[in-house]
Design a protein around this motif. Structure first.
Motif, short mmCIF file in Angstrom:
data_model
loop_
_atom_site.label_atom_id
_atom_site.label_comp_id
_atom_site.label_asym_id
_atom_site.label_seq_id
_atom_site.Cartn_x
_atom_site.Cartn_y
_atom_site.Cartn_z
N ILE A 135 -2.09 36.91 29.74
CA ILE A 135 -1.99 38.17 30.47
C ILE A 135 -1.98 39.33 29.47
O ILE A 135 -2.67 40.34 29.65
N GLU A 136 -1.23 39.17 28.40
CA GLU A 136 -1.09 40.24 27.41
C GLU A 136 -2.38 40.47 26.63
O GLU A 136 -2.76 41.60 26.36
N THR A 137 -3.07 39.38 26.26
CA THR A 137 -4.28 39.52 25.45
C THR A 137 -5.52 39.82 26.28
O THR A 137 -6.53 40.26 25.73
N GLY A 138 -5.44 39.57 27.58
CA GLY A 138 -6.61 39.79 28.42
C GLY A 138 -7.63 38.68 28.36
O GLY A 138 -8.75 38.83 28.85
N ASP A 139 -7.25 37.53 27.76
CA ASP A 139 -8.18 36.39 27.72
C ASP A 139 -8.35 35.82 29.12
O ASP A 139 -7.41 35.76 29.92
N ASP A 140 -9.56 35.35 29.40
CA ASP A 140 -9.85 34.77 30.71
C ASP A 140 -9.39 33.33 30.82
O ASP A 140 -8.96 32.87 31.88
N VAL A 141 -9.51 32.59 29.71
CA VAL A 141 -9.25 31.16 29.74
C VAL A 141 -8.85 30.72 28.34
O VAL A 141 -9.23 31.35 27.34
N ALA A 142 -8.06 29.66 28.27
CA ALA A 142 -7.67 29.11 26.97
C ALA A 142 -7.76 27.60 27.01
O ALA A 142 -7.58 26.98 28.07
N VAL A 143 -8.05 27.02 25.86
CA VAL A 143 -7.95 25.57 25.69
C VAL A 143 -6.62 25.31 25.00
O VAL A 143 -6.32 25.91 23.96
N ARG A 144 -5.80 24.48 25.60
CA ARG A 144 -4.48 24.17 25.05
C ARG A 144 -4.37 22.66 24.82
O ARG A 144 -4.94 21.86 25.57
N ILE A 145 -3.59 22.30 23.80
CA ILE A 145 -3.38 20.89 23.46
C ILE A 145 -1.90 20.58 23.49
O ILE A 145 -1.08 21.35 22.98
N GLY A 146 -1.55 19.45 24.11
CA GLY A 146 -0.16 19.01 24.13
C GLY A 146 0.42 19.09 25.52
O GLY A 146 -0.29 19.02 26.53
N SER A 147 1.73 19.26 25.58
CA SER A 147 2.43 19.41 26.86
C SER A 147 2.50 20.89 27.19
O SER A 147 2.84 21.71 26.33
N LEU A 148 2.20 21.23 28.42
CA LEU A 148 2.19 22.64 28.81
C LEU A 148 3.62 23.13 29.03
O LEU A 148 4.42 22.49 29.69
N THR A 149 3.91 24.30 28.46
CA THR A 149 5.25 24.88 28.61
C THR A 149 5.25 26.09 29.52
O THR A 149 6.29 26.47 30.05
N ASP A 150 4.10 26.72 29.71
CA ASP A 150 4.02 27.92 30.56
C ASP A 150 3.59 27.50 31.96
O ASP A 150 2.41 27.30 32.23
N SER A 151 4.57 27.37 32.85
CA SER A 151 4.28 26.89 34.20
C SER A 151 3.59 27.93 35.06
O SER A 151 3.16 27.63 36.17
N SER A 152 3.49 29.18 34.57
CA SER A 152 2.85 30.22 35.36
C SER A 152 1.33 30.13 35.33
O SER A 152 0.65 30.76 36.13
N LEU A 153 0.78 29.34 34.39
CA LEU A 153 -0.67 29.23 34.26
C LEU A 153 -1.21 28.12 35.16
O LEU A 153 -0.54 27.14 35.43
N VAL A 154 -2.44 28.31 35.58
CA VAL A 154 -3.16 27.26 36.30
C VAL A 154 -3.84 26.38 35.24
O VAL A 154 -4.46 26.89 34.31
N ALA A 155 -3.69 25.07 35.36
CA ALA A 155 -4.19 24.17 34.32
C ALA A 155 -5.06 23.08 34.92
O ALA A 155 -4.78 22.56 36.00
N ARG A 156 -6.11 22.74 34.18
CA ARG A 156 -6.94 21.59 34.53
C ARG A 156 -7.03 20.67 33.31
O ARG A 156 -7.35 21.12 32.21
N ARG A 157 -6.75 19.42 33.51
CA ARG A 157 -6.79 18.45 32.42
C ARG A 157 -8.24 18.16 32.05
O ARG A 157 -9.05 17.80 32.90
N LEU A 158 -8.57 18.33 30.78
CA LEU A 158 -9.93 18.11 30.30
C LEU A 158 -10.10 16.76 29.62
O LEU A 158 -11.17 16.15 29.70
N ALA A 159 -9.05 16.30 28.92
CA ALA A 159 -9.16 15.04 28.19
C ALA A 159 -7.78 14.61 27.72
O ALA A 159 -6.84 15.41 27.70
#
Length: 315
Positions: A135-159
């Motif tokens: 929200i702060e950076t204005g990024d549209d999407v991010a790739v994240r690795i590991g266990s998600l800690t920010d429950s406010s984001l919508v997430a889709r498992r890629l691999a």
């Protein structure tokens, strides 16, 4: 009676406080607005408005109907927008945040094909190992690795995010024999400083129901970067627990080998970590974000192509 149009006429009349202003905005005659509201009152069997020469006042029934009708029209507009977005051509600047090593190896090499498939999208990529606030950076999407800690984001498992215990052939020739997980504790281990505690966890590959063994590890090198640990392992400095997406080529080429077959290794207890595509919560996902996440999921496959290659190399 066009019920949706009648509700829209009623809502705008209340919000603007005037039949004439509502008529101007909706581009109809004042008599049409009046007819819509009269039809609603007749259908509901209750007066919705008390009319005076200067102001309009909602009745109790009018207040109830206004609240519910507003929610209904909002839901209708959201449904229309969501359906229409399916037919929109993905376009515009797509701002992507991704981990440095993974992005360099498994995101950026696919960007050429992505923009060829969606030529109206322009990419603005940020490679960083910091967890940024989208929200702060204005990024549209991010790739994240590991266990998600920010429950406010919508997430889709890629691999999956698998780790493999590896070492160089030269290191294994000169170290003490490794025939069971406990033997790893006596070796020089290359430790990722961002993991929680100096422990690795091992479980037989054919028995996923058992609790993993906890192995205390130590060594004379630590780093906060997986590629630095990969380089140290290649140089024969010790045993490393590295992501499968990082060491697949080294395993196939024989530069690294698995010192203990038949075991799965983890950097922490808990749910299996994964690689995710995440984006800020919105009622309607933009076509460019949806297209990018769908593209990566297709490109990676299940299991991911790097895991298929690693498994083939390990045998």
């Amino acid at each position: 009676m066009d019920y949706l149009m009648a509700m829209r006429a009623f809502i705008r009349t209340v919000e603007l406080g005037s039949f004439s202003l509502a008529a101007t905005e909706l581009d109809v005659k004042v008599s049409t607005i009046s007819r819509h509201i009269t039809a609603l009152e007749s259908d509901l069997g209750a007066a919705l408005l008390n009319r005076s020469t200067r102001r309009l006042h909602l009745t109790e029934a009018g207040t109830l109907f206004f609240d519910r009708a507003t929610q209904i029209l909002l839901a209708v507009e959201e449904a229309r927008a969501a359906t229409a977005s399916l037919n929109e051509s993905p376009r515009g600047v797509l701002r992507i945040s991704m981990p440095t090593a993974f992005g360099r190896l498994h995101v950026m090499p696919h960007i050429k094909d992505f923009v060829a498939e969606y030529p109206e999208i322009r990419i603005a990529a940020t490679l960083t190992d910091a967890t940024v606030d989208l929200i702060e950076t204005g990024d549209d999407v991010a790739v994240r690795i590991g266990s998600l800690t920010d429950s406010s984001l919508v997430a889709r498992r890629l691999a999956s995010h698998r780790r493999i215990l590896v070492a160089s052939p030269g290191f294994l020739r000169q170290c003490e024999p490794i025939s069971r997980p406990r033997d790893v504790a006596r070796q020089q281990c290359l430790i990722f400083t961002l993991q929680s505690g100096d422990c690795w966890y091992a479980r037989r590959s054919d028995d996923s129901s058992t609790e993993p063994l906890q192995i205390a590890v130590s060594g004379n090198m630590r780093a906060n970067d997986s590629e630095a640990l990969q380089g140290a392992a290649l140089a024969g400095l010790g045993i490393a627990l590295l992501p499968s997406w990082l060491v697949g080529d080294d395993l196939r080429a024989g530069r690294l080998v698995v010192p203990l077959a038949g075991w799965d290794w983890f950097a922490a207890r808990g749910p299996e970590p994964a690689i995710w595509g995440v984006y800020p919560p919105k009622k309607i996902v933009s076509p460019k974000v949806r297209s990018f996440i769908d593209f990566l999921a297709r490109r990676y496959g299940s299991p991911a192509y790097w895991d298929r290659r690693s498994e083939a190399a390990v045998g």
